[in-house]
Scaffold this active site. Structure first.
Site, mmCIF file in Angstrom:
data_model
loop_
_atom_site.group_PDB
_atom_site.id
_atom_site.type_symbol
_atom_site.label_atom_id
_atom_site.label_comp_id
_atom_site.label_asym_id
_atom_site.label_seq_id
_atom_site.Cartn_x
_atom_site.Cartn_y
_atom_site.Cartn_z
ATOM 1 N N GLU A 7 0.843 -1.272 -0.090
ATOM 2 C CA GLU A 7 0.024 0.115 -0.110
ATOM 3 C C GLU A 7 0.778 1.347 0.160
ATOM 4 O O GLU A 7 0.371 2.202 -0.633
ATOM 5 C CB GLU A 7 -0.991 -0.004 1.117
ATOM 6 C CG GLU A 7 -2.035 -1.185 1.128
ATOM 7 C CD GLU A 7 -3.274 -0.749 2.204
ATOM 8 O OE1 GLU A 7 -3.397 0.429 2.481
ATOM 9 O OE2 GLU A 7 -3.685 -1.957 2.585
ATOM 10 N N ASP A 80 -2.587 -4.438 3.152
ATOM 11 C CA ASP A 80 -2.544 -4.701 4.659
ATOM 12 C C ASP A 80 -3.483 -5.984 5.001
ATOM 13 O O ASP A 80 -4.597 -6.291 4.235
ATOM 14 C CB ASP A 80 -3.420 -3.206 5.444
ATOM 15 C CG ASP A 80 -2.165 -2.520 5.304
ATOM 16 O OD1 ASP A 80 -1.131 -2.544 5.238
ATOM 17 O OD2 ASP A 80 -2.770 -1.075 5.575
ATOM 18 N N ASP A 82 -6.397 -6.680 6.448
ATOM 19 C CA ASP A 82 -7.826 -6.195 7.111
ATOM 20 C C ASP A 82 -8.659 -6.243 5.652
ATOM 21 O O ASP A 82 -8.297 -6.371 4.777
ATOM 22 C CB ASP A 82 -7.701 -4.816 7.826
ATOM 23 C CG ASP A 82 -7.241 -3.702 7.137
ATOM 24 O OD1 ASP A 82 -7.223 -3.861 5.781
ATOM 25 O OD2 ASP A 82 -6.993 -2.699 7.868
ATOM 26 N N GLU A 84 -10.001 -3.636 4.190
ATOM 27 C CA GLU A 84 -9.542 -2.580 3.263
ATOM 28 C C GLU A 84 -8.564 -3.029 2.682
ATOM 29 O O GLU A 84 -8.330 -2.850 1.295
ATOM 30 C CB GLU A 84 -9.488 -1.184 3.808
ATOM 31 C CG GLU A 84 -10.506 -0.650 4.747
ATOM 32 C CD GLU A 84 -11.668 -0.287 3.673
ATOM 33 O OE1 GLU A 84 -11.430 0.421 2.762
ATOM 34 O OE2 GLU A 84 -12.820 -0.531 4.066
ATOM 35 N N TYR A 293 0.667 -4.619 13.264
ATOM 36 C CA TYR A 293 -0.265 -3.609 12.337
ATOM 37 C C TYR A 293 -1.447 -3.171 13.335
ATOM 38 O O TYR A 293 -1.670 -3.729 14.562
ATOM 39 C CB TYR A 293 -1.158 -4.920 11.382
ATOM 40 C CG TYR A 293 -1.957 -4.036 10.621
ATOM 41 C CD1 TYR A 293 -1.540 -2.981 9.736
ATOM 42 C CD2 TYR A 293 -3.419 -4.490 10.370
ATOM 43 C CE1 TYR A 293 -2.243 -2.473 8.764
ATOM 44 C CE2 TYR A 293 -4.511 -3.738 9.708
ATOM 45 C CZ TYR A 293 -3.772 -2.728 8.842
ATOM 46 O OH TYR A 293 -4.486 -2.306 7.823
ATOM 47 N N ARG A 295 -4.651 -1.628 12.906
ATOM 48 C CA ARG A 295 -6.270 -1.864 12.723
ATOM 49 C C ARG A 295 -6.433 -3.354 13.113
ATOM 50 O O ARG A 295 -6.436 -4.382 12.124
ATOM 51 C CB ARG A 295 -6.541 -1.599 11.343
ATOM 52 C CG ARG A 295 -6.419 -0.174 10.914
ATOM 53 C CD ARG A 295 -7.096 0.374 9.778
ATOM 54 N NE ARG A 295 -7.001 1.775 9.450
ATOM 55 C CZ ARG A 295 -6.060 2.354 8.858
ATOM 56 N NH1 ARG A 295 -4.857 1.818 8.362
ATOM 57 N NH2 ARG A 295 -6.035 3.600 8.824
ATOM 58 N N HIS A 340 -6.328 -11.058 14.147
ATOM 59 C CA HIS A 340 -4.963 -10.457 14.142
ATOM 60 C C HIS A 340 -4.802 -10.292 15.441
ATOM 61 O O HIS A 340 -5.405 -10.263 16.553
ATOM 62 C CB HIS A 340 -5.331 -8.821 13.655
ATOM 63 C CG HIS A 340 -5.504 -8.968 12.168
ATOM 64 N ND1 HIS A 340 -6.220 -7.759 11.541
ATOM 65 C CD2 HIS A 340 -5.705 -10.086 10.997
ATOM 66 C CE1 HIS A 340 -6.388 -8.238 10.226
ATOM 67 N NE2 HIS A 340 -6.144 -9.358 10.130
#
Length: 855
Positions: A7, A80, A82, A84, A293, A295, A340
């Site tokens: 990203e 990432d 997640d 998104e 991470y 989130r 996570h």
């Protein structure tokens, strides 16, 4: 060749270094596509088909990825871990597929930390794209689009002055508005406390009256001064002896390591960070490889991380601080992000990372994660009851002793509001609990030193802070932690709320929008329904529900409701809101009079009106009676109301009257009358009550011409704008500190302020003291200093400035390292701006000379 897509460019450089030859790592710079901001991007009649469009500013990056994909035999999507991130990978794959450059071998990898070990392990264990997560992303994005593009036009047409309404933002706004209503309806209640300062064995302690005349005393039992004085007299007259001493052991366990929401809450409490700022800093720490991470809804840590934490605890403290067994935590969240890890340092031997806000947030994350694996704190709470000779009156003293600090030696969790139940603000009983008590036994008679009776009033519930609002949203199941920062930022950007002293207050537009949605779309701003919808989206991400079925169930009720409201006339909407808001706008006065009676003409009735700039209260006898009141002035007859002009003098230049008035947008000054009358708002730092003709004429004269700039010849003016007092010159601006400065700033000061503003506030930097000095530079002879700069710490030798790397610790910087940074920066030459300007002047003559030579 293997093409890896991540990203951010920061991650791309690091990961390419880890992977080595045979890999090309490119960044997507976040999302590459979205639903176009136009009608029809989601088609409910065609299975909620979506029309995606690439961001205009991502065309170059998409082309670079597509060009590399042509020569790649494998595409590794490493965005990432997640929802998104999964969506970005899906978008990149779709774009490459449409351009016919998609490699045959497509893999998806995720890693929780940007370390060589984590990246290498992830590359060795690829998987396919998670279709459930992608479906959950599509469902959420379609829902937000359908609500925004269906509901917002209703707002614009039926509620003048209103802005857009979002699905989750509207519910978050309702929380803020509901809390404000609680505060407005709150009625303070008087109560008294009776305390006695006592002493035993040379140690003073405080006691509180808990029984009087045989009756148990609660917080609100003594409600007036007369009873309080009587109780005080009884305590003063009595001889109190110890009736019982009770000691109880207490154990406090450490909190789990941070999730996204708990990190946002604690950073707001302890560091004063907004949720969006916290996430930006956490993102940078993650990309630097300092933390995992950021989130996540999970509270568990990897086994190896737990072992590392326990080792770090043993090194820092002694063995008693390491519990017998590793601590295991579990969360109740059921969406995919639960898989996570919690947010933790990637290396527990590294207790510092970065500087400034980066260093402060890392310190918070490090201590919380380490404390989560430490031993429990052991405390002892003692309660001593003392009774007088009658047995009717009793005092109580409480104290708490920390026998073993355990995790408290490193970290203690912050608290949201000191006054959550609308009780007396301040420490009170909580402070008493933490005090030490002398050792006493039954039958002892401490000396009574002083007796006090103190008056208190219950306090309204506090307004939400970022921390308490995030916590409340999480408790209700509204939104998801990864969205909280953007939700709160949207409320600020749309000017629906004002944040003062880190507390949310709804603005007029926010209150009106909430009232409109409650009246006409009550289901869709209800807490239970919104939470239920989030659970359905979680079911989609977990493969327990189909995304199109969830959308269908929502749309079949929502669409007819919006059509029904759209068919109503604006006047009908205003009338419905007038009735719905009557208890708030026109509360019962308690004297039998009509709360809607106009306070000026005493004949007309007040009602809600809709205007070009929003709603307001007006008299039915308009235009004969011009009384108006701001919408947010709940039931206030005069506060913020326009009861007619107050003439404060005559302008000697024009002969026109100068009057002070109060309108829907606050107090203002007016010169003359009619449509062409000149008006000026009264600034907040000018006392409206004492405003005289001199001040009024000054305000009406703005903008003030200071004079022509000595270098450009263009005029410099001073005035007051939407964001306060300012200077203006040739399209550039500089802020002034007060209204008085608008009229007092001279030419020299104006030139300096404009120059400082153009340089980003150089004056403040010039005044700053160095963080550290390293002696004279062998190159310039000037002192080498470590300074705190706008973009982080930097070193300077008077001629060259070199910014410290994000991961460098300023406290550990040596003179040798500082000189190396300066030498490296000097070797690169002057800044980019200087490079561009210098050749620009010489380019034309060089070309001209070449032409002559050819001729």
């Amino acid at each position: 060749m293997k093409l890896v897509v991540v990203e951010s460019p920061a991650k791309a450089k690091t990961i390419e270094k880890y992977l080595g030859p045979g890999h090309r790592v490119l960044a997507s710079y976040g999302h590459v596509r979205d639903l176009p901001a136009k009608d029809g991007s989601v088609d409910p009649d065609n299975g909620f088909a979506m029309e995606w469009e690439a961001y205009a500013d991502k065309s170059r990056q998409l082309k670079a990825i597509a060009d590399e994909a042509k020569g790649a035999d494998t595409l590794i999507l490493a965005t990432d871990p997640d929802r998104e991130g999964e969506a970005i990978s899906w978008h990149v794959k779709e774009v490459l597929g449409k351009r016919r450059v998609l490699p045959k071998d497509v893999r998806r990898v995720t890693f929780n930390a940007i370390t060589k070990a984590a990246v290498t392990e992830a590359m060795a264990n690829p998987r396919d794209l998670d279709e459930d997560l992608i479906d959950a992303y599509r469902a959420r994005r379609a829902l937000d689009y359908l609500v925004g593009f269906t509901l917002s036009p209703v707002l614009w047409r039926k509620l003048p002055g209103a802005k857009s309404a979002g699905r989750v933002q509207s519910v978050a706004l309702r929380l803020v508005v509901d809390r404000e209503r609680e505060i407005e309806l709150f009625k303070a209640q008087e109560y008294w406390s009776v305390t006695a300062d006592m002493e035993y064995d040379g140690i003073g302690f405080l006691t509180r009256l808990v029984r009087w005349k045989g009756q148990k005393i609660d917080r609100l039992t003594i409600g007036n001064g007369k009873d309080a004085e009587a109780a005080k007299a009884d305590v003063e007259a009595g001889r109190f002896t110890v009736a019982s001493v009770e000691t109880k052991p207490l154990t406090r366990n450490p909190p789990p390591p941070f999730t996204t929401s708990t990190l946002q809450q604690e950073a707001a409490r302890k560091l004063g960070f907004s949720a969006s700022h916290t996430m930006r800093i956490a993102q940078a720490l993650y990309e630097d490889g300092a933390i995992t991470y950021m989130r996540t809804d999970g509270v568990q840590m990897d086994g190896s991380a737990i072992s590392a934490a326990r080792g770090a605890i043993a090194n820092r403290y002694d063995a008693s601080y390491v519990p017998d067994k590793p601590r295991q935590y579990s969360a109740k969240a059921k969406n995919a992000q639960e898989a996570h890890e919690a947010i933790r340092p990637t290396d527990f031997s590294r207790d510092r990372a970065g500087s400034g806000d980066h260093g402060r947030l890392y310190d918070l994350i490090f201590k919380r994660a380490l404390a989560s694996q430490m031993a429990s704190a052991r405390l002892e709470r003692t309660t001593v009851d003392l009774v007088d000779g009658t047995g009717q009156n009793a005092l109580r003293a409480t104290g708490q002793v920390v026998l073993f600090p355990g995790y408290l030696a490193l970290y203690e969790e912050g608290r949201d509001d000191p006054n959550p139940q609308g009780q007396q603000a301040g420490g009170g009983e909580a402070d008493e609990d933490s005090r030490r008590l002398p050792r006493m036994k039954e039958g002892d008679s401490p000396a009574k030193k002083k007796v006090d009776a103190e008056q208190h009033f219950t306090q309204p519930p506090p307004r939400y802070s970022e921390a308490s609002l995030v916590k409340k949203m999480e408790e209700l199941g509204i939104g998801r932690p990864s969205t909280y920062a953007s939700i709160l930022q949207t409320l600020k950007d749309r000017d629906y709320v004002t944040v003062e002293k880190n507390r949310f207050t709804p603005n007029e537009s926010g209150r009106l929008v909430t009232s409109f949605l409650e009246r006409f779309f009550e289901r869709y701003v209800s807490y239970d329904y919104t939470a239920h919808l989030e659970e359905e989206l979680d079911d989609v991400s977990g493969g327990r529900a189909g995304w199109q079925q969830v959308l269908e169930a929502f749309w079949k009720d929502f669409k007819p409701k919006t059509a029904e409201v759209m068919d109503q006339k604006p006047s009908e909407v205003t009338a419905a809101l007038d009735e719905f808001l009557a208890p708030y706008l026109f509360p019962d006065k308690g004297d039998g009079t009509d709360p809607r009676l106009c306070p000026v003409c005493q004949e007309g009735r007040l009602s809600l009106r809709g205007g070009r700039f929003g709603a307001f209260i007006a008299c039915s006898n308009y235009p004969e009676c011009k009384f108006t009141r701001r919408f947010a002035q709940a039931g206030a007859a005069n506060d913020g109301a326009d009861t007619g002009p107050v003439v404060i003098g005559t302008d000697p230049a024009t002969g026109l009257e100068v009057s002070k008035r109060a309108g829907r947008f606050g107090p203002y000054i007016q010169l003359g009358d009619g449509k062409d009358a000149k008006r000026s708002s009264i600034p907040k730092d000018v006392p409206g009550e004492d405003l005289d003709l001199g001040w009024a004429l000054k305000l009406l004269s703005l903008p003030r011409l200071i004079g022509p700039h000595p270098e450009t010849g263009h005029p410099i003016t001073a005035s007051i704008g939407r964001f306060g007092p300012y200077l203006a010159h040739d399209g550039k601006y500089a802020r002034l500190g007060s209204t008085a400065e608008v009229f007092e700033t001279g030419m020299n000061a104006a030139v300096v302020k404009l120059a400082e503003a153009a340089n980003g506030g150089g004056r403040q930097r010039g005044k700053a003291e160095p963080l550290k000095t390293f002696g004279a530079s062998p190159v310039t002879g000037s002192e080498v200093k470590l300074m705190a700069g706008r973009f982080g710490p930097y070193v300077t030798d008077g001629e060259t400035n070199a910014t410290l790397p994000k991961t460098a610790n300023p406290d550990e910087l040596t003179a040798e390292a500082a000189l190396e940074l300066l030498a490296a920066r000097a070797a690169k030459g002057p800044p980019a701006k200087g490079k561009k300007k210098a050749p620009a002047k010489k380019a034309a003559p060089k070309k001209a000379a070449a032409k002559k030579a050819k001729g």
